[in-house]
Design a protein around this motif. Structure first.
Motif, PDB file in Angstrom:
ATOM      1  N   PRO A 214       0.770  -1.143   0.054  1.00 27.29           N
ATOM      2  CA  PRO A 214      -0.088   0.164   0.012  1.00 27.29           C
ATOM      3  C   PRO A 214       0.732   1.204  -0.141  1.00 27.29           C
ATOM      4  CG  PRO A 214       0.235  -0.933   2.198  1.00 27.29           C
ATOM      5  CD  PRO A 214       1.024  -1.864   1.181  1.00 27.29           C
ATOM      6  N   GLU A 263      -7.488   0.950   1.400  1.00 28.81           N
ATOM      7  CA  GLU A 263      -8.238  -0.297   2.053  1.00 28.81           C
ATOM      8  C   GLU A 263      -7.575  -1.422   1.188  1.00 28.81           C
ATOM      9  OE1 GLU A 263     -12.468  -0.503   1.791  1.00 28.81           O
ATOM     10  OE2 GLU A 263     -12.500   0.920   3.563  1.00 28.81           O
ATOM     11  N   PHE A 264      -7.117  -1.008  -0.104  1.00 22.50           N
ATOM     12  CA  PHE A 264      -6.351  -2.099  -1.017  1.00 22.50           C
ATOM     13  C   PHE A 264      -5.101  -1.410  -1.417  1.00 22.50           C
ATOM     14  CE2 PHE A 264      -5.270  -3.687  -5.184  1.00 22.50           C
ATOM     15  CZ  PHE A 264      -5.461  -5.139  -4.982  1.00 22.50           C
ATOM     16  N   GLY A 266      -4.599  -4.674   1.020  1.00 14.95           N
ATOM     17  CA  GLY A 266      -4.611  -5.166   2.497  1.00 14.95           C
ATOM     18  C   GLY A 266      -3.320  -5.888   2.826  1.00 14.95           C
ATOM     19  N   GLU A 268      -3.114  -8.950   3.642  1.00 17.73           N
ATOM     20  CA  GLU A 268      -3.150 -10.244   2.815  1.00 17.73           C
ATOM     21  C   GLU A 268      -2.770 -10.312   1.184  1.00 17.73           C
ATOM     22  OE1 GLU A 268      -5.612  -8.076   3.512  1.00 17.73           O
ATOM     23  OE2 GLU A 268      -7.453  -8.655   2.490  1.00 17.73           O
TER      24      GLU A 268
END
Ligand code: KIV
Length: 272
Positions: A214, A263-264, A266, A268
């Motif tokens: 990110p 948020e993206f 994340g 994961e």
């Protein structure tokens, strides 16, 4: 049908540079035809990439290596017809920029015949003279570093790059050299999130990431991956945004929102 957006100003390299300065994230997605390009633009995507990933997702090839300059010009021309305000970036395909003269000639064709606003080429510091000459000829450049899919046979597979400190330092130094040579944007693929964040801080130009966490100034995905069209296993760093949405436009809008509000990607989706 998708809803057209109220007219927005055309996205230029100056607009992207300002977004970096203002710490406003921007979004990039791939398109290979006019209808998809218009849909992405209507959903608010700032940069549309005619990626040589078309070799895999459109042509059914195993790698991007067989994609030709004629293929790229053809698909760029289709996408240009669907784009009114997005910045249109096109990949220079495998071995189409092996010499400086070849690079200038082929990039000029992608812009003149295809309608691209910027070309992207894969490589490190060895491309500095090429980037300098493209820039001098008025051709905006995106420098693609980290994992270089066109070099898959030389790399021995699609592998994460820059894990060791020496390799990380080399990616930063090469990106700085390409920026100094005139690159307008950099893109990193499959590098650790912490390295990408360091690189985004070190560069004055915007840094687009894919599989890079990110900390980048912008994110790119292959549109077929983020809409769940690609057969087989989705890359770990991607996400199917169609899940939970009832239209392609809603899915792409969700991607734009998720990138912009951080948020993206994340944790994961990150490579450690
Ligand atoms: O070809 C492509 O779609 C790309 C992205 C994966 C960055 O280069």
């Amino acid at each position: 049908m998708y809803q057209e957006q109220p007219t927005r100003k055309p996205i230029t390299i100056t607009a992207l540079a300002k977004m970096k300065r203002d710490r406003e994230k921007f979004t990039v997605l791939t398109a290979y035809d006019a209808s998809f390009a218009a849909l992405l633009e209507a959903a608010g995507v700032e940069v549309i990439l005619v990626g040589d990933s078309l070799g895999m997702v459109v042509q059914g090839q195993r790698t991007t290596v067989p994609v030709t300059l004629e293929d790229m010009i053809y698909h760029t021309r289709l996408v240009a017809r669907g784009c009114r305000t997005a910045l249109l970036m096109a990949d220079m395909p495998f071995a189409s920029y092996a010499t400086v003269d070849q690079a200038v000639r082929n990039a000029a064709r992608l812009m003149g015949e295809g309608g691209a606003h910027m070309v992207k080429l894969e490589g490190g510091g060895w491309l500095a003279e090429t980037v300098r000459q493209l820039s001098r000829n008025g051709i905006p450049v995106c420098a693609h570093l980290g994992l270089l899919p066109q070099s898959v046979h030389k790399l021995g597979g699609y592998k994460v790059q820059g894990r060791e400190e020496a390799a990380a330092r080399q990616i930063i130094d090469e990106a700085l050299a390409l920026q100094e040579a005139g690159a307008d944007v950099a893109l990193v693929e499959c590098i650790p999130a912490e390295l990408a964040a360091r690189l985004a801080e070190a560069l004055a130009i915007p840094l687009i990431g894919i599989g890079a966490g990110p900390g980048c100034d912008a994110q790119v995905l292959v549109s077929y991956d983020m809409l769940g069209i690609t057969p087989g296993r989705r890359p770990k760093f991607s996400k199917n945004f169609l899940t939970g949405h009832d239209s392609l436009q809603a899915a792409v809008e969700a991607y734009v929102r998720a990138v912009k509000n951080g948020e993206f990607p994340g944790p994961e989706h990150c490579i450690a």
